[in-house]
Design a protein around this motif. Structure first.
Motif, PDB file in Angstrom:
ATOM      1  N   THR A 231       9.344  55.966   6.620  1.00 59.66           N
ATOM      2  CA  THR A 231       9.772  56.887   5.728  1.00 59.66           C
ATOM      3  C   THR A 231       8.765  57.063   4.241  1.00 59.66           C
ATOM      4  O   THR A 231       8.429  55.520   4.093  1.00 59.66           O
ATOM      5  N   LYS A 287      18.712  63.139  10.799  1.00 60.34           N
ATOM      6  CA  LYS A 287      18.062  64.235  11.585  1.00 60.34           C
ATOM      7  C   LYS A 287      16.730  64.749  10.572  1.00 60.34           C
ATOM      8  O   LYS A 287      15.665  64.831  10.855  1.00 60.34           O
ATOM      9  N   LYS A 288      17.096  65.058   9.333  1.00 57.35           N
ATOM     10  CA  LYS A 288      16.277  65.855   8.338  1.00 57.35           C
ATOM     11  C   LYS A 288      15.034  64.506   7.774  1.00 57.35           C
ATOM     12  O   LYS A 288      13.918  64.991   7.941  1.00 57.35           O
ATOM     13  N   ASP A 291      13.740  62.424  11.348  1.00 56.19           N
ATOM     14  CA  ASP A 291      13.393  63.297  12.718  1.00 56.19           C
ATOM     15  C   ASP A 291      14.159  62.689  13.800  1.00 56.19           C
ATOM     16  O   ASP A 291      13.421  62.344  15.054  1.00 56.19           O
ATOM     17  N   TRP A 292      15.210  62.171  13.781  1.00 58.40           N
ATOM     18  CA  TRP A 292      16.076  61.285  14.747  1.00 58.40           C
ATOM     19  C   TRP A 292      17.457  61.624  15.003  1.00 58.40           C
ATOM     20  O   TRP A 292      18.121  62.152  14.254  1.00 58.40           O
ATOM     21  N   GLU A 293      17.556  61.577  16.281  1.00 60.48           N
ATOM     22  CA  GLU A 293      18.971  61.520  17.008  1.00 60.48           C
ATOM     23  C   GLU A 293      18.977  60.898  17.886  1.00 60.48           C
ATOM     24  O   GLU A 293      18.155  60.774  18.767  1.00 60.48           O
TER      25      GLU A 293
END
Length: 325
Positions: A231, A287-288, A291-293
């Motif tokens: 990130t 998630k924001k 971009d992961w779950e």
């Protein structure tokens, strides 16, 4: 000029560290695995020894370390109550002195650094699910506080290094994670239940089994680690990393008995002090920002983990099992 990223993983021979080592090697990184083998095992990483980009260093991060790296994943610390309560002073020292030494190294060489924090910073939460803004409900003098408060202090150090020294940090709060290479005798609920079920011994549940947990499969968590390290600089965290699907301990035991075709019976034991009654992450930030779950469901993950422990039992590597936490 080096082309590969040079990455140090403290606790690299542990459950999470060994999976992260594999993941980074697959990216072409040079991996320096640092471990004192307090809870990590050579078995977890022996298949990596001999890889040209993998190096193993036996070292305790409570002592300074002088190496040249681009990134640091600070995973070193006993993470199950049986292990961290075995030597609580050592656990606190690993969390705090270890963090200071890894932060000092990152500052000297200009590396960005990831801290494996924990959902235990929330204690026995009065807010459910737990968002990152919740400051927690932690007993500072209880039998779990060496780990809980050690990790909380480590977060403090990370953010002070960011404010005071402009260090690039990433802090992830890890919720219950399971999968192959979990220590069979660390008292964690998934590994304990699986081994008990596979050996047809009674499955031991604290209380009535109504307390809830959220279980994240290891491959999902490792993707979150890698994603968070990638990130932008301004993303420091903390960020919850876990699976928001919530199950009672009794539901977990029943599913494991079914998947293993076990003859095990369930027995109930008294609840331990400060045992959290609810644990589920709010992963809106993950998630924001990442971009992961999680993608691996509980049944799929348990099936893979059961296969691993079947292999360990066949090799005679599993003996007795502690009551689960």
């Amino acid at each position: 000029m080096h082309l590969e990223r040079r990455v140090l993983i403290s606790g690299g021979a542990g459950f999470l560290g060994s999976h992260l080592s594999e993941r980074l090697l697959s990216q072409g990184c040079q991996v320096l695995c640092v471990d004192n083998f307090f809870t990590g095992t050579r078995r977890n990483i022996e298949h990596l020894i001999g890889e040209k980009n993998f190096e193993l260093l036996r070292h305790d991060i409570c002592q300074p370390l002088f190496v040249e790296v681009d990134e640091i994943y600070n995973l070193a610390c006993p993470a199950s109550p049986i292990h961290y309560q075995r030597d609580p002073v050592k656990t606190t020292k690993t969390s705090i002195l270890g963090a200071l030494n890894m932060l000092g190294l990152a500052k000297r060489v200009g590396a960005k650094i990831f801290q494996a924090s924990t959902s235990e910073v929330y204690g026995d939460p009065s807010v459910h699910p737990q968002p990152e803004e919740y400051w927690g409900n932690v007993n500072p003098i209880g039998p779990r506080s060496c780990y809980d408060e050690g990790k909380r202090c480590a977060e403090t150090l990370f953010f002070d290094y960011r404010r005071q020294h402009n260090l690039e940090i990433k802090v992830g709060r890890i919720f219950n994670t399971y999968g192959p290479r979990t220590h069979p005798n660390d008292g964690r609920v998934v590994s304990s239940f699986i081994v008990q079920a596979l050996t047809n011994r009674p499955i031991t549940i604290f209380g009535e089994g109504r307390q809830t947990r959220s279980f994240c499969y290891v491959s999902d968590l490792i993707e979150a680690f890698v994603g968070m390290m990638a990130t932008p600089r301004e993303v420091a965290g903390p960020v919850n990393l876990g699976n928001p699907a919530e199950f009672t301990i009794a539901e977990l035991a029943t599913q494991i008995i079914e998947l293993t075709n076990s003859r095990s019976e369930i027995i109930n034991l008294p609840l331990p002090q400060d045992d959290p009654q609810q644990r589920r992450p709010d992963i809106s930030k993950a998630k924001k920002l990442l971009d992961w779950e999680p993608k691996v469901g509980l049944t799929e993950g348990l099936t893979k983990t059961i296969e691993y422990f079947e292999g360990m039992i066949a090799e005679g590597l599993v003996q007795r099992v502690h009551a689960p936490t």
